[in-house]
Design a protein around this motif. Structure first.
Motif, PDB file in Angstrom:
ATOM      1  N   ASN A  13       0.826  -1.210   0.000  1.00 51.41           N
ATOM      2  CA  ASN A  13       0.000   0.000   0.000  1.00 51.41           C
ATOM      3  C   ASN A  13       0.857   1.256   0.000  1.00 51.41           C
ATOM      4  O   ASN A  13       0.518   2.269  -0.623  1.00 51.41           O
ATOM      5  N   SER A  17       0.871   4.481  -2.638  1.00 53.01           N
ATOM      6  CA  SER A  17       0.375   5.713  -2.007  1.00 53.01           C
ATOM      7  C   SER A  17      -1.033   5.529  -1.443  1.00 53.01           C
ATOM      8  O   SER A  17      -1.856   6.448  -1.485  1.00 53.01           O
ATOM      9  N   LYS A  18      -1.302   4.353  -0.921  1.00 43.69           N
ATOM     10  CA  LYS A  18      -2.601   4.048  -0.320  1.00 43.69           C
ATOM     11  C   LYS A  18      -2.470   4.042   1.198  1.00 43.69           C
ATOM     12  O   LYS A  18      -1.378   3.853   1.745  1.00 43.69           O
ATOM     13  N   ASP A  19      -3.577   4.241   1.878  1.00 39.24           N
ATOM     14  CA  ASP A  19      -3.575   4.270   3.338  1.00 39.24           C
ATOM     15  C   ASP A  19      -3.257   2.897   3.910  1.00 39.24           C
ATOM     16  O   ASP A  19      -3.584   1.865   3.318  1.00 39.24           O
ATOM     17  N   ASN A 193      -2.831  -5.041 -10.949  1.00 37.89           N
ATOM     18  CA  ASN A 193      -2.653  -5.018  -9.505  1.00 37.89           C
ATOM     19  C   ASN A 193      -1.334  -5.654  -9.087  1.00 37.89           C
ATOM     20  O   ASN A 193      -0.784  -5.331  -8.034  1.00 37.89           O
ATOM     21  N   PHE A 221      -7.347   4.385  -8.904  1.00 39.96           N
ATOM     22  CA  PHE A 221      -7.837   3.245  -8.149  1.00 39.96           C
ATOM     23  C   PHE A 221      -9.364   3.247  -8.113  1.00 39.96           C
ATOM     24  O   PHE A 221     -10.000   4.305  -8.203  1.00 39.96           O
ATOM     25  N   ASN A 224      -9.957  -0.259  -4.176  1.00 37.48           N
ATOM     26  CA  ASN A 224      -8.642  -0.835  -3.878  1.00 37.48           C
ATOM     27  C   ASN A 224      -7.955  -1.474  -5.081  1.00 37.48           C
ATOM     28  O   ASN A 224      -6.837  -1.968  -4.965  1.00 37.48           O
ATOM     29  N   LEU A 226      -6.129  -1.324  -8.731  1.00 33.27           N
ATOM     30  CA  LEU A 226      -5.377  -0.401  -9.568  1.00 33.27           C
ATOM     31  C   LEU A 226      -5.867  -0.562 -11.007  1.00 33.27           C
ATOM     32  O   LEU A 226      -5.645  -1.591 -11.640  1.00 33.27           O
TER      33      LEU A 226
END
Length: 306
Positions: A13, A17-19, A193, A221, A224, A226
């Motif tokens: 993640n 650049s995902k939380d 992904n 995105f 979730n 890509l």
């Protein structure tokens, strides 16, 4: 230890650049064969299941289950829904809306000639793919990469045994794409992904090393997943004299786009080859056999366990 799997997911993640995710945000976690499955109850009888690769921690899919009774539930995955009763699928349906392809005809000098409108496929397309082995540190390392534009010869890059750690074939492949020849191209990747994690990690790492945003990266995105990555790089100024070309302007960047083809053709490549009856089909390959010691392997066919 569940934290090992959560950390692996969060490492991916971070590259995207995902939380970060927290285990307490979910009801429970299961390990099933090659997958990490995180479960969360949305409503009384509705459950969300997020599936990740146990090897890489990369996001695989999001599934919604609606429990009907003790024997029956409905499962929704992208455009596919199925009803499962007593562990058997009793109904499967796929819902997908496709645009209509139209032809506009006009009278030309030599009779009627056909013109394609904006719904017809873009000829500036191609495919991109990588292959990865697990190195001695337990991380995925690209040992083969390639791309091919429509009606063009493929460009292939392979890592030799003595080049491990000394040659970056993924970066070589990507840089060979960022040329005027492929400016504006869309490259389709089957399961972005997975491949996209390596692509984003590589370009972001180079930006970080150089201290500049040479590669301008814009990922897209949804749930979730890509879906698309747009990448652009500066175009070099012409070497011609200013007196010849006039006042110089900063040229537009070279831009290429990566799109997940699995959202368009949601089957394995081997099945798609059969469905479209292509001449060159996808064969069987011992992916688990590949490591830094077996690159360029010549010998007996590896066992089926690989």
């Amino acid at each position: 230890d569940s934290s090992i799997y959560i950390n692996k997911i969060n490492e991916q993640n971070k590259q995207l650049s995902k939380d970060e995710i927290k285990l307490f945000d979910y009801d429970n976690m299961f390990i099933n064969n090659k997958y990490i499955i995180l479960n969360k109850r949305l409503e009384n009888n509705i459950y969300l299941r997020e599936v990740y690769s146990i090897h890489m921690g990369s996001f695989e899919s999001s599934i919604t289950d609606i429990i009907k009774d003790d024997c029956t539930f409905e499962r929704y995955y992208k455009e596919t829904s199925l009803v499962v009763r007593n562990n058997n699928a009793v109904n499967i349906s796929v819902s997908k809306t496709l645009p209509t392809i139209k032809n506009i005809f006009k009278l030309g000098y030599n009779g009627f000639t056909a013109e394609k409108d904006n719904l017809v496929s873009n000829p500036f397309i191609g495919t991109f793919d990588i292959e990865v082995f697990k190195n001695k540190d337990g991380f995925g390392e690209v040992y083969a990469a390639g791309f091919c534009g429509l009606n063009k010869d493929p460009n292939l890059f392979y890592l030799n045994k003595n080049e491990v750690g000394n040659r970056d074939i993924l970066l070589e492949c990507l840089n060979s794409m960022f040329t005027s020849e492929y400016d504006g191209y869309t490259f389709y990747v089957h399961n972005l992904n997975y491949d996209g994690i390596f692509l984003l990690h590589k370009l972001k790492s180079i930006n970080l090393q150089n201290g500049s945003e040479y590669y301008k990266i814009d990922p897209l995105f949804r749930d979730n997943s890509l879906l698309k990555i747009e990448v652009s790089v500066p175009r070099l100024l012409s070497g011609r004299k200013q007196a010849v070309i006039g006042a110089r302007k900063k040229p537009k960047d070279i831009r290429i786009t990566f799109i997940d083809s699995f959202n368009i053709l949601s089957q394995k490549l081997s099945k798609l080859c059969e469905a479209f009856d292509v001449e060159t089909t996808k064969g069987i390959f011992p992916y688990d056999f590949v490591n830094e010691n077996t690159l360029n392997y010549i010998g007996e066919t590896p066992s089926k366990k690989y």
